[in-house]
Scaffold this motif. Structure first.
Motif, PDB file in Angstrom:
ATOM      1  N   ASN A  90      12.146   5.863   2.257  1.00 21.33           N
ATOM      2  CA  ASN A  90      13.130   4.820   2.571  1.00 21.33           C
ATOM      3  C   ASN A  90      12.591   3.407   2.378  1.00 21.33           C
ATOM      4  O   ASN A  90      13.243   2.438   2.757  1.00 21.33           O
ATOM      5  N   ARG A  91      11.365   3.304   1.826  1.00 20.63           N
ATOM      6  CA  ARG A  91      10.725   2.038   1.485  1.00 20.63           C
ATOM      7  C   ARG A  91      10.342   1.191   2.695  1.00 20.63           C
ATOM      8  O   ARG A  91       9.952   0.027   2.546  1.00 20.63           O
TER       9      ARG A  91
ATOM     10  N   THR B 134       5.838  -1.907   7.005  1.00 23.83           N
ATOM     11  CA  THR B 134       4.685  -1.460   7.806  1.00 23.83           C
ATOM     12  C   THR B 134       3.395  -2.095   7.313  1.00 23.83           C
ATOM     13  O   THR B 134       2.589  -2.591   8.110  1.00 23.83           O
ATOM     14  N   LEU B 135       3.200  -2.110   5.988  1.00 25.63           N
ATOM     15  CA  LEU B 135       1.957  -2.656   5.438  1.00 25.63           C
ATOM     16  C   LEU B 135       1.985  -4.179   5.357  1.00 25.63           C
ATOM     17  O   LEU B 135       0.929  -4.805   5.186  1.00 25.63           O
ATOM     18  N   THR B 136       3.153  -4.779   5.459  1.00 24.75           N
ATOM     19  CA  THR B 136       3.229  -6.244   5.565  1.00 24.75           C
ATOM     20  C   THR B 136       2.790  -6.691   6.949  1.00 24.75           C
ATOM     21  O   THR B 136       2.028  -7.652   7.106  1.00 24.75           O
ATOM     22  N   TRP B 137       3.251  -5.961   7.973  1.00 21.13           N
ATOM     23  CA  TRP B 137       2.878  -6.305   9.352  1.00 21.13           C
ATOM     24  C   TRP B 137       1.412  -5.988   9.628  1.00 21.13           C
ATOM     25  O   TRP B 137       0.755  -6.673  10.401  1.00 21.13           O
ATOM     26  N   ASN B 138       0.906  -4.926   9.010  1.00 19.73           N
ATOM     27  CA  ASN B 138      -0.507  -4.573   9.196  1.00 19.73           C
ATOM     28  C   ASN B 138      -1.080  -4.188   7.830  1.00 19.73           C
ATOM     29  O   ASN B 138      -0.984  -3.032   7.406  1.00 19.73           O
ATOM     30  N   PRO B 139      -1.686  -5.142   7.142  1.00 18.94           N
ATOM     31  CA  PRO B 139      -2.193  -4.863   5.788  1.00 18.94           C
ATOM     32  C   PRO B 139      -3.396  -3.930   5.758  1.00 18.94           C
ATOM     33  O   PRO B 139      -3.772  -3.462   4.676  1.00 18.94           O
TER      34      PRO B 139
ATOM     35  N   ALA C 241      -5.678   2.079  -3.258  1.00 18.09           N
ATOM     36  CA  ALA C 241      -5.706   1.700  -4.661  1.00 18.09           C
ATOM     37  C   ALA C 241      -4.313   1.557  -5.281  1.00 18.09           C
ATOM     38  O   ALA C 241      -4.138   0.798  -6.249  1.00 18.09           O
ATOM     39  N   ARG C 242      -3.343   2.255  -4.707  1.00 14.32           N
ATOM     40  CA  ARG C 242      -2.014   2.298  -5.331  1.00 14.32           C
ATOM     41  C   ARG C 242      -1.043   1.377  -4.599  1.00 14.32           C
ATOM     42  O   ARG C 242      -1.012   1.325  -3.379  1.00 14.32           O
ATOM     43  N   ASP C 243      -0.235   0.674  -5.374  1.00 11.99           N
ATOM     44  CA  ASP C 243       0.762  -0.197  -4.779  1.00 11.99           C
ATOM     45  C   ASP C 243       1.864   0.643  -4.143  1.00 11.99           C
ATOM     46  O   ASP C 243       2.103   1.782  -4.533  1.00 11.99           O
TER      47      ASP C 243
END
Length: 255
Positions: free
Chosen positions: A86-87, A92-97, A252-254
């Motif tokens: 669901n993207r 999630t990774l913006t709030w916690n990189p 490693a993967r976006d």
């Protein structure tokens, strides 16, 4: 890490699919224990000699092997892949990189859910078996707790294993398929090969190594060619390898 674990708990606990998996494991084990217990009781009543040699660990281990581990597989697959589908993984990774923290929190929460579910399911199954077979089978408290705790540890490791695989594959269906093959399909085919070496290597798959671990060795319905700590070591090895692959892929993967 505490904040990320709390966030992961909110994500998991707010989904009905999580609770359906947990309920399915407990209900499945209870029904299985009832059927197996009634079957063994009927045999013992018809022929008391047939009641000898029946052990609660054998019956309980079958429930874990045929039912509970697959609910853990689905639970972990959903935990690892639903945010990719669901993207919401972008948020999630913006709030916690820190992707290692995100992955670790996901593993901890999913493994804790799997551990608790296995404990509850095991105790429920043991209770049913004790009611039906108390006059034919002994249930030493220490052995009961050891069996249930061992299964809980193994299910927690399986949850971590499949979170790792799901993070690499990023698809629920593919994760469930690979998990099913590792737990049952691949070792069954290897055992059917009729080649001694291949049959022995089947014991190094996570499903068979796991059942040998929580069934306390030869008490189980499957006897592996390897006894002792090697079985839990195999499960830990698969889990560590999957998590390392997941961390590398996530890093490693976006998204």
């Amino acid at each position: 890490m505490r904040r990320e674990v709390a966030a992961e708990w909110v994500r998991r606990s707010s989904l009905r699919s999580t609770w359906w998996c947990l309920v399915a494991a407990v209900v499945g084990m209870t029904v299985f224990a009832g059927l197996m217990g009634w079957s063994q009781l009927s045999r013992a009543l018809e022929n008391p000699i047939s009641g000898d040699g029946v052990e609660f660990a054998q019956l309980t281990s079958q429930g874990y092997f045929y039912l509970v581990q697959f609910t853990v597989l689905v639970l972990a697959a959903l935990a690892a892949t639903d945010e990719f589908g669901n993207r919401s993984i972008v948020g999630t990774l913006t709030w916690n990189p820190d992707r290692a923290v995100v992955l670790t929190a996901r593993v901890l929460v999913t493994a804790a859910l799997a551990f608790g579910t296995a404990i509850v399911a095991g105790l429920a199954g043991m209770g049913i078996l004790a009611v039906l077979l108390a006059s034919h089978v002994t249930f030493p408290l220490g052995d009961v707790l050891a069996t249930v705790f061992g299964a809980g540890v193994c299910m927690a490791l399986f949850a971590a294993l499949f979170v790792g695989i799901g993070t690499v594959l990023r698809g629920t269906a593919s994760t469930v398929l690979v998990g099913f093959l590792l737990l049952l399909g691949l070792p069954m085919v290897m055992q059917l090969s009729g080649i001694d070496l291949v049959d022995d290597l089947a014991a190094l798959t996570p499903g068979l190594a796991g059942v040998e671990f929580y069934a306390a060795g030869d008490v189980g319905f499957y006897t592996a060619p390897f006894d002792g700590p090697i079985n839990v070591t195999v499960v830990v090895g698969w889990t560590v390898a999957a998590l390392l692959a997941a961390w590398s892929e996530l890093r490693a993967r976006d998204v």
